[in-house]
Scaffold this motif. Structure first.
Motif, short mmCIF file in Angstrom:
data_model
loop_
_atom_site.label_atom_id
_atom_site.label_comp_id
_atom_site.label_asym_id
_atom_site.label_seq_id
_atom_site.Cartn_x
_atom_site.Cartn_y
_atom_site.Cartn_z
N GLU A 27 15.88 -10.01 2.36
CA GLU A 27 15.38 -9.02 1.40
C GLU A 27 14.03 -9.44 0.85
O GLU A 27 13.13 -8.61 0.68
CB GLU A 27 16.37 -8.85 0.24
N PHE A 28 13.89 -10.74 0.58
CA PHE A 28 12.62 -11.25 0.05
C PHE A 28 11.47 -10.96 1.02
O PHE A 28 10.44 -10.44 0.64
CB PHE A 28 12.73 -12.76 -0.21
N TRP A 29 11.67 -11.31 2.30
CA TRP A 29 10.59 -11.11 3.27
C TRP A 29 10.30 -9.64 3.51
O TRP A 29 9.15 -9.25 3.69
CB TRP A 29 10.88 -11.85 4.58
N ARG A 30 11.33 -8.79 3.48
CA ARG A 30 11.08 -7.34 3.59
C ARG A 30 10.21 -6.87 2.43
O ARG A 30 9.29 -6.07 2.62
CB ARG A 30 12.39 -6.57 3.65
N GLN A 36 2.62 -6.03 1.28
CA GLN A 36 1.38 -6.23 2.05
C GLN A 36 0.94 -4.94 2.71
O GLN A 36 -0.26 -4.65 2.75
CB GLN A 36 1.59 -7.31 3.11
N ASP A 37 1.87 -4.17 3.22
CA ASP A 37 1.52 -2.90 3.86
C ASP A 37 1.01 -1.89 2.84
O ASP A 37 0.09 -1.13 3.13
CB ASP A 37 2.72 -2.32 4.60
N LEU A 38 1.60 -1.88 1.64
CA LEU A 38 1.19 -0.92 0.61
C LEU A 38 -0.12 -1.32 -0.05
O LEU A 38 -0.87 -0.46 -0.52
CB LEU A 38 2.28 -0.79 -0.45
N ASN A 39 -0.41 -2.62 -0.10
CA ASN A 39 -1.61 -3.12 -0.79
C ASN A 39 -2.33 -4.11 0.11
O ASN A 39 -2.34 -5.31 -0.16
CB ASN A 39 -1.19 -3.81 -2.09
N PRO A 40 -2.94 -3.61 1.19
CA PRO A 40 -3.64 -4.54 2.10
C PRO A 40 -4.78 -5.27 1.40
O PRO A 40 -5.45 -4.70 0.54
CB PRO A 40 -4.15 -3.63 3.22
N SER A 41 -4.94 -6.51 1.74
CA SER A 41 -6.02 -7.30 1.18
C SER A 41 -6.74 -8.02 2.30
O SER A 41 -6.58 -7.65 3.46
CB SER A 41 -5.46 -8.29 0.16
#
Length: 45
Positions: A27-30, A36-41
């Motif tokens: 769950e943590f890694w999901r 990361q997908d919602l807030n790409p940096s």
């Protein structure tokens, strides 16, 4: 590459949110990848 991120998360949860049940490792890694997908940096790929 963040291998200890889950361990750090568990330590943080125990210290700051001891009453909360922590996410399991899957769950943590999901959550991490979803964020990361919602807030790409500035990542390379």
């Amino acid at each position: 590459m963040g291998e200890d991120r889950y361990r750090q998360y568990l330590a943080h949860q125990a210290r700051v949110h001891p009453e909360a049940t922590p996410l399991n490792e899957g769950e943590f890694w999901r959550m991490v990848y979803r964020e990361q997908d919602l807030n790409p940096s500035g990542r390379c790929c």
